[in-house]
Design an enzyme around this catalytic site. Structure first.
Site, PDB file in Angstrom:
ATOM      1  CG  HIS A  47      14.075 -20.775 -12.714  1.00 21.12           C
ATOM      2  ND1 HIS A  47      15.224 -21.155 -13.351  1.00 21.12           N
ATOM      3  CD2 HIS A  47      13.548 -21.909 -12.184  1.00 21.12           C
ATOM      4  CE1 HIS A  47      15.399 -22.464 -13.205  1.00 21.12           C
ATOM      5  NE2 HIS A  47      14.402 -22.942 -12.495  1.00 21.12           N
ATOM      6  CG  HIS A  80      14.236 -23.706  -7.835  1.00 20.74           C
ATOM      7  ND1 HIS A  80      15.483 -24.249  -8.038  1.00 20.74           N
ATOM      8  CD2 HIS A  80      13.556 -23.885  -8.991  1.00 20.74           C
ATOM      9  CE1 HIS A  80      15.552 -24.734  -9.268  1.00 20.74           C
ATOM     10  NE2 HIS A  80      14.393 -24.530  -9.866  1.00 20.74           N
ATOM     11  CD  GLU A  81       9.719 -22.765 -10.145  1.00 20.04           C
ATOM     12  OE1 GLU A  81       9.753 -22.136 -11.217  1.00 20.04           O
ATOM     13  OE2 GLU A  81      10.052 -23.960 -10.055  1.00 20.04           O
ATOM     14  CD  GLU A 141      15.992 -26.166 -13.008  1.00 24.58           C
ATOM     15  OE1 GLU A 141      15.678 -26.229 -11.797  1.00 24.58           O
ATOM     16  OE2 GLU A 141      15.317 -25.552 -13.837  1.00 24.58           O
ATOM     17  CG  ASP A 174      18.715 -25.989  -7.058  1.00 26.47           C
ATOM     18  OD1 ASP A 174      17.498 -25.746  -6.986  1.00 26.47           O
ATOM     19  OD2 ASP A 174      19.171 -27.086  -7.443  1.00 26.47           O
TER      20      ASP A 174
HETATM   21 ZN   LIG Z   1      13.917 -24.866 -11.842  1.00 24.49          ZN
END
Ligand SMILES: [Zn+2]
Length: 410
Positions: free
Chosen positions: A280, A276-277, A354, A358
């Site tokens: 980003h 997930h990071e 987010e 995801d």
């Molecule tokens: Zn996040």
């Protein structure tokens, strides 16, 4: 525009912001007892669920107390001449405008922080303690305060001195000089945050070799992500709550995992959080956030340059003699509705990001371990599973758990 008009504008802004925040908190509290959505029924057992309900209610009540106190404090300070009193002390201590401004802000910031200590103390050592989150010792609490003050003095004091110096040399053009300086400083802090700031407060070590590190490196290689720096930080020094974050970019980029995260999650779940990071980073959210924060700073400084020469802004907060530092306080309050709006916009983007991160984790790794990790993290921080949509719209930088899980399962 006269100073009485500005004075009433300031009062209306302060009261209106308080009423809006209170109304939202109230709305949110009305949904505390809503039935838990079906997809989230396995987050808490009965006992934990009751604990989470009590935690929400305690924080809600404590929030009413602190926000009412803050409003009373600032209104009282303006109406009873508090700013003028501090300004007199600063004027009597030195003739130099930069010295006066540093003293003025130093007294106000330190004073308000000291007045707030009972509240932060109660939050940490009574509320967080009661619900089993607190790991902070009294020594850490005191050392943290001292370090924060020292940082504020050096960084905040340095920037303030620079702004006033620009103002004296360049007049209203000071705004774009300041903008360039702050943009440069923001970039440096972003690049070296983990190297410069984090070590002041925490210990961090490279993730040790083992199956977790292998899994992470395997994943990073799979998505073509050059990840050399994976660090573990001792978040457990202060709280049992877990976290992971990304900082820096280019060669300086690194992932930091809280030791609490490593303790709470299975290895697959940690890789999912990391994916997930990485999402980003790959979707350029880090650059977007950095760029927009620099642009918003520019907007604020430009507006400041339009107002700073109006003596009414200073007089409205009750000081006898207009000055750059007094006008800065007045402007800060007048600007706060604008920053509420830009904050709203940034939260909106953040929630979108987010979902994108995801989705990235779902597509490049797997959805299931991310779902279970999000549930565990929510459980361990006694998260609110049924927030009010209006509250989410205003305050949430992340979508509510139920929305993220539905998106991951879709
Ligand atoms: Zn996040």
């Amino acid at each position: 525009m006269d100073s009485t008009f500005v004075f009433y504008c300031i009062l209306i802004i302060l009261v209106a912001e308080f009423l809006l925040a209170t109304a939202l908190n109230f709305l949110n509290a009305q949904k505390f007892k809503d039935p838990v959505p079906k997809d989230l029924e396995d987050v808490y057992n009965i006992k934990e669920y009751e604990k989470s309900q009590a935690y929400k209610l305690t924080n809600y009540r404590f929030g009413i107390l602190t926000s009412t106190f803050s409003l009373a404090l600032i209104l009282g300070f303006i109406v009873f001449g508090g700013f003028n009193w501090v300004d007199q002390i600063a004027q009597n201590s030195t003739d130099h405008p930069i010295g006066q401004a540093l003293l003025f802000f130093g007294i106000i910031l330190l004073g308000s922080d000291i007045i707030n200590i009972p509240f932060t103390y109660y939050q940490t050592f009574v509320i967080e303690e009661k619900f089993g989150f607190n790991k902070t010792t009294h020594k850490t609490f005191i050392l943290d305060k001292i370090k924060q003050w020292a940082l504020t003095l050096i960084v905040g004091g340095g920037i303030l001195a620079l702004i006033i110096w620009f103002f004296q040399t360049a007049g209203t053009n000071f705004w774009w000089y300041t903008w360039i300086a702050i943009a440069f400083f923001t970039l440096i802090v972003n690049l070296f945050y983990s190297k410069l700031i984090v070590p002041l407060f925490n210990k961090q070590e490279p993730l040790e070799a083992g199956s977790l590190k292998e899994k992470i490196e395997h994943y990073a290689a799979n998505v073509g992500f050059d990840l050399k720096h994976i660090f573990v930080i001792n978040g457990s020094k202060r709280s049992t709550k877990a976290n992971a974050y990304f900082s820096g970019f280019g060669k300086e980029k690194r992932v930091t995992l809280y030791d609490t995260l490593i303790n709470d999650l299975e290895e697959e779940e940690i890789v999912a959080v990391l994916a997930h990071e990485v999402g980003h980073y790959k979707r350029k959210h880090i650059i977007f956030n950095l760029a927009s924060s620099i642009l918003l700073t520019g907007l604020m400084l430009f507006l400041l340059s339009l107002f700073i020469n109006n003596p009414e802004i200073s007089l409205a907060i009750g000081v006898d003699r207009p000055s750059f530092h007094a006008a800065l306080i007045g402007f800060g309050i007048l600007y706060s509705p604008v920053s509420e709006l830009t904050g709203l916009l940034m939260n909106y983007f953040s929630r979108k990001f987010e979902y994108q991160a995801d989705d990235y984790a779902k597509n490049t790794y797997a959805a299931t371990p991310l779902v279970t990790s999000l549930k565990k993290l929510s459980k361990n921080s006694l998260s609110n599973l049924t927030p009010h949509p209006a509250y989410v719209f205003m305050h949430y930088s992340h979508p509510p758990l139920i929305d993220r899980i539905r998106n991951l399962k879709a």
